[in-house]
Design an enzyme around this catalytic site. Structure first.
Site, PDB file in Angstrom:
ATOM      1  CG  ASP A  14      -2.048   0.959   1.134  1.00 60.16           C
ATOM      2  OD1 ASP A  14      -2.379   1.374  -0.003  1.00 60.16           O
ATOM      3  OD2 ASP A  14      -2.600   1.336   2.176  1.00 60.16           O
ATOM      4  CG  ASN A  16       1.898   1.563  -5.009  1.00 56.50           C
ATOM      5  OD1 ASN A  16       2.907   1.453  -4.340  1.00 56.50           O
ATOM      6  ND2 ASN A  16       1.316   0.538  -5.613  1.00 56.50           N
ATOM      7  CD1 TRP A  19       6.952   6.871  -2.283  1.00 52.57           C
ATOM      8  CD2 TRP A  19       6.620   7.110  -4.490  1.00 52.57           C
ATOM      9  NE1 TRP A  19       8.184   6.930  -2.891  1.00 52.57           N
ATOM     10  CE2 TRP A  19       8.011   7.080  -4.247  1.00 52.57           C
ATOM     11  CE3 TRP A  19       6.175   7.262  -5.801  1.00 52.57           C
ATOM     12  CZ2 TRP A  19       8.956   7.186  -5.265  1.00 52.57           C
ATOM     13  CZ3 TRP A  19       7.113   7.360  -6.816  1.00 52.57           C
ATOM     14  CH2 TRP A  19       8.490   7.329  -6.540  1.00 52.57           C
ATOM     15  NE  ARG A  27      -4.842   6.961  -6.858  1.00 54.04           N
ATOM     16  CZ  ARG A  27      -4.607   6.468  -5.644  1.00 54.04           C
ATOM     17  NH1 ARG A  27      -4.281   7.293  -4.665  1.00 54.04           N
ATOM     18  NH2 ARG A  27      -4.715   5.189  -5.415  1.00 54.04           N
ATOM     19  CG  HIS A  31      -0.497   1.977  -9.040  1.00 53.67           C
ATOM     20  ND1 HIS A  31      -0.613   1.610  -7.713  1.00 53.67           N
ATOM     21  CD2 HIS A  31      -1.657   2.617  -9.343  1.00 53.67           C
ATOM     22  CE1 HIS A  31      -1.791   2.003  -7.245  1.00 53.67           C
ATOM     23  NE2 HIS A  31      -2.437   2.620  -8.222  1.00 53.67           N
ATOM     24  CB  SER A  59      -8.572  -5.408  -3.166  1.00 54.73           C
ATOM     25  OG  SER A  59      -9.081  -4.115  -3.394  1.00 54.73           O
ATOM     26  CD  GLU A  61     -12.887  -4.822  -1.220  1.00 51.84           C
ATOM     27  OE1 GLU A  61     -11.710  -5.186  -1.456  1.00 51.84           O
ATOM     28  OE2 GLU A  61     -13.768  -5.596  -0.797  1.00 51.84           O
ATOM     29  CD1 TRP A  63     -13.116  -5.665  -9.258  1.00 52.13           C
ATOM     30  CD2 TRP A  63     -12.694  -4.707 -11.233  1.00 52.13           C
ATOM     31  NE1 TRP A  63     -12.558  -6.605 -10.077  1.00 52.13           N
ATOM     32  CE2 TRP A  63     -12.295  -6.049 -11.289  1.00 52.13           C
ATOM     33  CE3 TRP A  63     -12.527  -3.909 -12.359  1.00 52.13           C
ATOM     34  CZ2 TRP A  63     -11.736  -6.610 -12.426  1.00 52.13           C
ATOM     35  CZ3 TRP A  63     -11.967  -4.457 -13.496  1.00 52.13           C
ATOM     36  CH2 TRP A  63     -11.581  -5.802 -13.519  1.00 52.13           C
ATOM     37  NE  ARG A  65      -7.729   1.980  -5.727  1.00 54.96           N
ATOM     38  CZ  ARG A  65      -6.593   2.135  -5.092  1.00 54.96           C
ATOM     39  NH1 ARG A  65      -5.498   2.440  -5.757  1.00 54.96           N
ATOM     40  NH2 ARG A  65      -6.518   2.000  -3.798  1.00 54.96           N
ATOM     41  CG  LEU A 125       8.738 -17.961  -3.201  1.00 57.77           C
ATOM     42  CD1 LEU A 125       8.643 -17.876  -1.685  1.00 57.77           C
ATOM     43  CD2 LEU A 125       9.303 -16.646  -3.761  1.00 57.77           C
ATOM     44  CD  GLU A 196       3.744 -12.580  15.637  1.00 61.55           C
ATOM     45  OE1 GLU A 196       3.976 -11.403  15.940  1.00 61.55           O
ATOM     46  OE2 GLU A 196       3.410 -13.443  16.460  1.00 61.55           O
TER      47      GLU A 196
HETATM   48  C1  FPP Z   1      -2.281   0.251  -3.058  1.00 65.74           C
HETATM   49  O1  FPP Z   1      -1.779   1.540  -3.238  1.00 65.74           O
HETATM   50  C2  FPP Z   1      -1.764  -0.595  -4.075  1.00 65.74           C
HETATM   51  C3  FPP Z   1      -2.496  -1.136  -5.060  1.00 65.74           C
HETATM   52  C4  FPP Z   1      -3.940  -0.928  -5.215  1.00 65.74           C
HETATM   53  C5  FPP Z   1      -1.869  -1.947  -6.070  1.00 65.74           C
HETATM   54  C6  FPP Z   1      -0.554  -2.558  -5.719  1.00 65.74           C
HETATM   55  C7  FPP Z   1       0.086  -2.793  -6.984  1.00 65.74           C
HETATM   56  C8  FPP Z   1       1.400  -2.726  -7.254  1.00 65.74           C
HETATM   57  C9  FPP Z   1       2.450  -2.559  -6.236  1.00 65.74           C
HETATM   58  C10 FPP Z   1       1.839  -2.816  -8.643  1.00 65.74           C
HETATM   59  C11 FPP Z   1       1.355  -4.091  -9.281  1.00 65.74           C
HETATM   60  C12 FPP Z   1       2.487  -4.917  -9.551  1.00 65.74           C
HETATM   61  C13 FPP Z   1       2.432  -6.113 -10.068  1.00 65.74           C
HETATM   62  C14 FPP Z   1       3.701  -6.770 -10.390  1.00 65.74           C
HETATM   63  C15 FPP Z   1       1.179  -6.804 -10.327  1.00 65.74           C
HETATM   64  P1  FPP Z   1      -2.792   2.747  -3.249  1.00 65.74           P
HETATM   65  O2  FPP Z   1      -2.892   3.243  -4.621  1.00 65.74           O
HETATM   66  O3  FPP Z   1      -4.081   2.347  -2.611  1.00 65.74           O
HETATM   67  O4  FPP Z   1      -2.017   3.767  -2.369  1.00 65.74           O
HETATM   68  P2  FPP Z   1      -2.667   4.924  -1.500  1.00 65.74           P
HETATM   69  O5  FPP Z   1      -3.220   4.266  -0.280  1.00 65.74           O
HETATM   70  O6  FPP Z   1      -1.484   5.778  -1.215  1.00 65.74           O
HETATM   71  O7  FPP Z   1      -3.721   5.578  -2.327  1.00 65.74           O
END
Ligand code: FPP
Length: 256
Positions: A14, A16, A19, A27, A31, A59, A61, A63, A65, A125, A196
Site C-alpha cells: 500500500d 503507491n 507516494w 497516482r 504503481h 483487491s 474493491e 474495481w 477506481r 517458493l 503476526e
Molecule cells: C495500493 O496503493 C496498491 C495497489 C492498489 C496496487 C498494488 C500494486 C502494485 C504494487 C503494482 C502491481 C504490480 C504487479 C507486479 C502486479 P494505493 O494506490 O491504494 O495507495 P494509496 O493508499 O497511497 O492511495
C-alpha cells in the site's frame, strides 16, 4: 527464546498513490514505481528460505477506481509476467494467481495460465498474486464448493481449508502492510487467523530489500504462543496440546 521459521509471508503493497501525489505526480506513477520493487522482494524472500509469498496486487474493491488506473494495474501485471517469466522458471518458483481475473484482457489471462501450468510442479517458493481478490469472496466460494460436492453435510475447518483458492499455501505466519494504515482490508481472512501483523509507515515504492529482511528477522525472533502460555512452537502442536488438556480436564472433572 526459540526462533520461529516463517513459512508464509503475505504483503499488502500500500501507499503507491500517496507516494506519487506527494511528489506531484499522477497516482499511476506510484504503481509503476511500486511494481518495480516486486521482483527484488520476491528474490529476497526466496533467498531467506520463505516457502510462500502472497502479494495483494488488486483487491475486489479496487474495481471502484477510475478505469485509467485499473488499466495500468492490468498492464503492470502483464509486464511483470513477461519480464520475470524466465527467472521464475529458472528459480523453480511456483507461480499462481488467486482471485477473479476474468475481466483481464484475454492475452494477459493466457500468459497467466501458461505460467501457472509451466510452474505447477515446481518445488521452490510459492509466489502468489492476489488479483481481483477478496477474502470474503474466497470464503463464500469455499463454502459453496463444499455444499455442491457434499450436499446436506456439515463443513469442518479442514474441509473449508481444502476448498480455498489455493489450499496448499497454508496459514500466513507474517502479514506486512506498507503505507501506514493498520487494517487487513479483506485480504486472506481465513489464512491470517494466527498471523503476526507488521505495519510500516514506508510507502510501497520506498520499501526496500533491507527493510523486508529486517522485519523478517525481527518477527522470526518474536515469540508466538498460539493461545498457549508459551510451551509450543507451532499451531499444530498448540492444537494437539489443547485437545490433550481438554480431555485431561474433563476426566478430572468427571465429565466425558
Ligand atoms: C495500493 O496503493 C496498491 C495497489 C492498489 C496496487 C498494488 C500494486 C502494485 C504494487 C503494482 C502491481 C504490480 C504487479 C507486479 C502486479 P494505493 O494506490 O491504494 O495507495 P494509496 O493508499 O497511497 O492511495
Amino acid at each position: 527464546m526459540s526462533e520461529q521459521q516463517l513459512n508464509h509471508i503475505a504483503i499488502i503493497m500500500d501507499g503507491n498513490g500517496r507516494w506519487a501525489t506527494m511528489r506531484g505526480r499522477p497516482r499511476v506513477w506510484g504503481h509503476i514505481r511500486g511494481s518495480s520493487k516486486v521482483a527484488s522482494i520476491v528474490e529476497e524472500a526466496d533467498r531467506l528460505g520463505i516457502k510462500a509469498l502472497t502479494l495483494y496486487a488488486f483487491s475486489s474493491e479496487n474495481w471502484s477506481r477510475p478505469f485509467s488506473e485499473v488499466r495500468v494495474l492490468f498492464a503492470l501485471l502483464k509486464k511483470f509476467i513477461c519480464h520475470e517469466r524466465e527467472r521464475i522458471i529458472r528459480n523453480k518458483i511456483r507461480f499462481k494467481i488467486i482471485g477473479d481475473i476474468s475481466e483481464l484482457p484475454q492475452g494477459t489471462q493466457d500468459l497467466i495460465h501458461d505460467l501457472e501450468q509451466v510452474t505447477a510442479h515446481h518445488q521452490g517458493l510459492k509466489l502468489t498474486f492476489a488479483f481481483g481478490y477478496g477474502g470474503r469472496a474466497e470464503l463464500v466460494h469455499a463454502v459453496n464448493q463444499f455444499i455442491t460436492h457434499n450436499p446436506g453435510q456439515k463443513i469442518s475447518e479442514k474441509d473449508l481449508n481444502n476448498c480455498l483458492y489455493c489450499p496448499d499455501l497454508g496459514d500466513v505466519d507474517l502479514l506486512i502492510r506498507t503505507g501506514g494504515d493498520c487494517r487487513v482490508s479483506n485480504f486472506l481472512l481465513w489464512q491470517l487467523a494466527y498471523a503476526e501483523l507488521y505495519f510500516t509507515e514506508t510507502k510501497w515504492p520506498d520499501f526496500s530489500v533491507s527493510e523486508f529482511a529486517r522485519i523478517v528477522d525481527f518477527v522470526t525472533r518474536r515469540e508466538r504462543r498460539f493461545g498457549t502460555i508459551g510451551e509450543v512452537s507451532d499451531l499444530n502442536e498448540a492444537q494437539k496440546l489443547a485437545e490433550k488438556n481438554r480431555v485431561n480436564i474433563n476426566q478430572q472433572l468427571g465429565m466425558h
